[in-house]
Design an enzyme around this catalytic site. Sequence first.
Site, PDB file in Angstrom:
ATOM      1  N   TRP A   1       0.805  -1.193   0.108  1.00  0.00           N
ATOM      2  CA  TRP A   1      -0.231   0.003  -0.071  1.00  0.00           C
ATOM      3  C   TRP A   1       0.809   1.311   0.163  1.00  0.00           C
ATOM      4  O   TRP A   1       1.876   1.244   0.778  1.00  0.00           O
ATOM      5  CB  TRP A   1      -0.793  -0.121   1.170  1.00  0.00           C
ATOM      6  CG  TRP A   1      -1.700   1.521   1.279  1.00  0.00           C
ATOM      7  CD1 TRP A   1      -2.639   1.956   0.379  1.00  0.00           C
ATOM      8  CD2 TRP A   1      -1.451   2.632   1.850  1.00  0.00           C
ATOM      9  NE1 TRP A   1      -3.042   3.033   0.836  1.00  0.00           N
ATOM     10  CE2 TRP A   1      -2.336   3.463   1.700  1.00  0.00           C
ATOM     11  CE3 TRP A   1      -0.260   2.614   2.998  1.00  0.00           C
ATOM     12  CZ2 TRP A   1      -2.259   4.721   2.320  1.00  0.00           C
ATOM     13  CZ3 TRP A   1      -0.238   4.022   3.853  1.00  0.00           C
ATOM     14  CH2 TRP A   1      -0.980   5.035   3.420  1.00  0.00           C
TER      15      TRP A   1
ATOM     16  N   GLU B   1      -2.939  -2.940  -2.555  1.00  0.00           N
ATOM     17  CA  GLU B   1      -3.967  -2.618  -1.931  1.00  0.00           C
ATOM     18  C   GLU B   1      -4.537  -1.245  -2.530  1.00  0.00           C
ATOM     19  O   GLU B   1      -3.878  -0.010  -2.576  1.00  0.00           O
ATOM     20  CB  GLU B   1      -3.681  -2.351  -0.274  1.00  0.00           C
ATOM     21  CG  GLU B   1      -4.996  -1.736   0.396  1.00  0.00           C
ATOM     22  CD  GLU B   1      -4.611  -1.696   1.891  1.00  0.00           C
ATOM     23  OE1 GLU B   1      -3.298  -1.746   2.431  1.00  0.00           O
ATOM     24  OE2 GLU B   1      -5.630  -1.293   2.551  1.00  0.00           O
TER      25      GLU B   1
ATOM     26  N   LYS C   1      -7.203   2.098  -2.838  1.00  0.00           N
ATOM     27  CA  LYS C   1      -8.111   3.015  -1.978  1.00  0.00           C
ATOM     28  C   LYS C   1      -8.652   4.298  -2.490  1.00  0.00           C
ATOM     29  O   LYS C   1      -8.094   4.565  -3.808  1.00  0.00           O
ATOM     30  CB  LYS C   1      -6.665   3.897  -1.024  1.00  0.00           C
ATOM     31  CG  LYS C   1      -7.189   4.680  -0.044  1.00  0.00           C
ATOM     32  CD  LYS C   1      -6.068   4.879   1.150  1.00  0.00           C
ATOM     33  CE  LYS C   1      -6.642   5.830   2.185  1.00  0.00           C
ATOM     34  NZ  LYS C   1      -5.736   5.945   3.620  1.00  0.00           N
TER      35      LYS C   1
ATOM     36  N   ASP D   1      -9.668  -3.149   1.315  1.00  0.00           N
ATOM     37  CA  ASP D   1      -9.764  -2.729   2.843  1.00  0.00           C
ATOM     38  C   ASP D   1     -11.177  -1.964   3.058  1.00  0.00           C
ATOM     39  O   ASP D   1     -11.685  -1.163   1.967  1.00  0.00           O
ATOM     40  CB  ASP D   1      -8.759  -1.638   3.022  1.00  0.00           C
ATOM     41  CG  ASP D   1      -8.742  -0.957   4.543  1.00  0.00           C
ATOM     42  OD1 ASP D   1      -9.655  -0.631   4.908  1.00  0.00           O
ATOM     43  OD2 ASP D   1      -7.549  -0.833   4.981  1.00  0.00           O
TER      44      ASP D   1
ATOM     45  N   HIS E   1     -11.674   1.729   2.441  1.00  0.00           N
ATOM     46  CA  HIS E   1     -11.325   2.318   1.367  1.00  0.00           C
ATOM     47  C   HIS E   1     -12.198   2.395   0.018  1.00  0.00           C
ATOM     48  O   HIS E   1     -11.710   2.613  -1.041  1.00  0.00           O
ATOM     49  CB  HIS E   1     -10.155   1.489   0.815  1.00  0.00           C
ATOM     50  CG  HIS E   1      -8.873   1.774   1.517  1.00  0.00           C
ATOM     51  ND1 HIS E   1      -7.551   1.121   1.207  1.00  0.00           N
ATOM     52  CD2 HIS E   1      -8.871   1.966   2.758  1.00  0.00           C
ATOM     53  CE1 HIS E   1      -6.824   1.537   2.553  1.00  0.00           C
ATOM     54  NE2 HIS E   1      -7.559   2.171   3.383  1.00  0.00           N
TER      55      HIS E   1
ATOM     56  N   HIS F   1      -8.457  -6.276   4.106  1.00  0.00           N
ATOM     57  CA  HIS F   1      -8.234  -5.575   5.396  1.00  0.00           C
ATOM     58  C   HIS F   1      -9.537  -5.239   6.230  1.00  0.00           C
ATOM     59  O   HIS F   1     -10.311  -4.255   5.816  1.00  0.00           O
ATOM     60  CB  HIS F   1      -7.595  -4.375   5.034  1.00  0.00           C
ATOM     61  CG  HIS F   1      -6.155  -4.367   5.036  1.00  0.00           C
ATOM     62  ND1 HIS F   1      -5.072  -3.565   4.951  1.00  0.00           N
ATOM     63  CD2 HIS F   1      -5.180  -5.657   5.115  1.00  0.00           C
ATOM     64  CE1 HIS F   1      -3.830  -3.764   4.707  1.00  0.00           C
ATOM     65  NE2 HIS F   1      -3.899  -5.112   5.037  1.00  0.00           N
TER      66      HIS F   1
ATOM     67  N   ASP G   1     -12.082   7.019   6.373  1.00  0.00           N
ATOM     68  CA  ASP G   1     -11.225   5.859   6.571  1.00  0.00           C
ATOM     69  C   ASP G   1     -10.507   5.871   7.975  1.00  0.00           C
ATOM     70  O   ASP G   1      -9.352   6.003   7.966  1.00  0.00           O
ATOM     71  CB  ASP G   1     -10.058   5.866   5.276  1.00  0.00           C
ATOM     72  CG  ASP G   1      -9.136   4.485   5.637  1.00  0.00           C
ATOM     73  OD1 ASP G   1      -9.646   3.414   6.016  1.00  0.00           O
ATOM     74  OD2 ASP G   1      -8.173   4.633   5.097  1.00  0.00           O
TER      75      ASP G   1
ATOM     76  N   ASP H   1     -10.714   3.743  10.428  1.00  0.00           N
ATOM     77  CA  ASP H   1      -9.988   2.635  10.895  1.00  0.00           C
ATOM     78  C   ASP H   1     -10.351   2.232  12.474  1.00  0.00           C
ATOM     79  O   ASP H   1      -9.552   2.151  13.376  1.00  0.00           O
ATOM     80  CB  ASP H   1      -8.245   2.605  11.005  1.00  0.00           C
ATOM     81  CG  ASP H   1      -7.940   2.333   9.382  1.00  0.00           C
ATOM     82  OD1 ASP H   1      -8.011   1.307   8.961  1.00  0.00           O
ATOM     83  OD2 ASP H   1      -7.517   3.238   8.826  1.00  0.00           O
TER      84      ASP H   1
ATOM     85  N   ASP I   1      -7.163  -4.440   9.861  1.00  0.00           N
ATOM     86  CA  ASP I   1      -6.636  -3.089   9.837  1.00  0.00           C
ATOM     87  C   ASP I   1      -7.517  -2.021  10.437  1.00  0.00           C
ATOM     88  O   ASP I   1      -8.240  -1.412  10.046  1.00  0.00           O
ATOM     89  CB  ASP I   1      -6.176  -2.924   8.251  1.00  0.00           C
ATOM     90  CG  ASP I   1      -5.548  -1.484   8.315  1.00  0.00           C
ATOM     91  OD1 ASP I   1      -4.886  -1.199   9.053  1.00  0.00           O
ATOM     92  OD2 ASP I   1      -5.284  -1.038   7.133  1.00  0.00           O
TER      93      ASP I   1
END
Length: 415
Positions: A182, A223, A225, A256, A259, A283, A291, A293, A323
Site C-alpha cells: 500500500w 491495496e 484506496k 480494505d 477504502h 483488510h 477511512d 480505521d 486493519d
Amino acid sequence: MSTAYTLAQETYAGLGVDTEAALQALTAIPISLHCWQGDDVGGFEQGGGALTGGIQATGNYPGKARTITELQSDLDKALSLIPGKHRLNLHALYGDFGGEKVDRNAITPQYFQGWISWCKERGLGLDFNPSYFSHPLSADGFTLSSPDKAIREFWIEHGIRCREIAAAAGQQLGNTVVTNFWIPDGYKDLPVDRKAPRERLEASLDALFAKKLDPKHNLDAVECKLFGLGSESYVVGSHEFYMGYAMKNQKLLCLDAGHFHPTESLADKISAILQFVPGLLLHVSRGVRWDSDHVVLLDDATRAIMEEIIRGDFTGRTHIGLDFFDASINRIAAWVIGTRNALKCLLLALLEPMEALRAAEQAGDHTARLVLMEESKTLPFAAVWDEHCRRQNVPVGAKWLDEVKAYERVVLSRR
Ligand code: RNT
Ligand code: ZN
C-alpha cells in the site's frame, strides 16, 4: 459440553446445520493480527518520525508498546484471549534494528529474525508489509509513482527487500507469507495529469515484482484506496488501477473495508474479483465517516463479507487480515474486540442454513429465502460461540476484559 450448546446443536440440526462441522471449519481459518494496533503505527526505526501518509491513530490511551519486547508481550496477551491459531501481520518499520539507523532500502531478513522466531515458537503464520510512509522520501506525497527517479528507485529497492524478507520468513515458517503493498501517493487538490503517475506506478511495480519468488513462500498483494487525508482529490493506486494490475499480473488484490465509498459493499466485490485474480487479501476494518480505521464490530458489513467468503467457498483463496488502529481505548482490548468479532462473523456465516437457503433460491421461492435469512439471525449462535471459546481455552463472554484490566494494572500502567 454445556446444556446451552447441546440445545443449540439440536436447534441448528433441525435446520440441517452441523454445529460441529462449523466449529471445525472456524478453527481452520486464521486471522492476521496487525502489529500496528499495538503502538499506533509507530514502529521501531531509529529516529522514526511522526505517522504520515494520510492515516491517523487518534487518541492517547496510556500504555502503548515502546519496544519490540513490549509489543510481543501485548500480542501474547491479546492472542491468549482469542480462540484459535492466527497470524501476525508485520510492517517493515517494526524491524529489530538494535538502535542502528537502517534505511528502508537497506533492510534484510536479519532484522526480522526475532519476529520470525517469535512466530515459529508460537506456531503462528506471518504476513508482511513494506512501509511507504513516515519517511523523509515520502514527505512530498509520492513514493513509487514519484516524478523523481531517485525517489522511485529508493522505494523500488524497499519493495524488493520486503519481498525477500517475506520469502525468507515463509520458508522458515513453512507457511506462505502475504506481502501487501500500500502506498499513500496522491494529491490533495485536483491534478492536471492523472495518467503519468499511474504509468510510473505500474513501471515501479513491474520492477519490484520482477524477481519470481516461490509462491509457497510469498504471495504479493496490492491495496487500493479511494482517498486519504491529503490525497482527497486523486489517489494514484485507485481501485481500478490495482484491480487492473492484479488481473494482468495475477497478483492478490487487497480490499480494505475503509477504502471505498461508504455506501459501497465490499462483500459484493469478492465473488466478482475472484473470478479474475488468484486470491484476495482483506483488510477488515470499519470506517466511520472517513477511512478512520475504527475497531471491527459484529455488524452487517462484516457479516456480509464473511458470508460471501463462506457461501462462495473462498476460504482457500481469501486471506483475512485486520486493519484498524484505535488509540482511544486499551490497545490490547481493541485487538481482542476486533478479532473476536471477525471470528464471530465467520461463525455466523458457517452456521447459516445453507442447503435450505439455496433450495429456496433455486426454486424461485424468494419468500422462503427471506424468511430463513431473517429467522437465522435469532438462532442460538451465542451458545455455539461460547462453546468454541471454552474448547479453545479462552474466556467466555466479557470475562476476557478482567484479564486485560489486570494486565493494564500490572504492566501497561508502569510504562
Ligand atoms: C492505509 C492502508 C494500509 C495501512 C497499513 C498501516 O489506508 O489501509 O493498509 O492501514 O498498511
Ligand atoms: Zn488497509
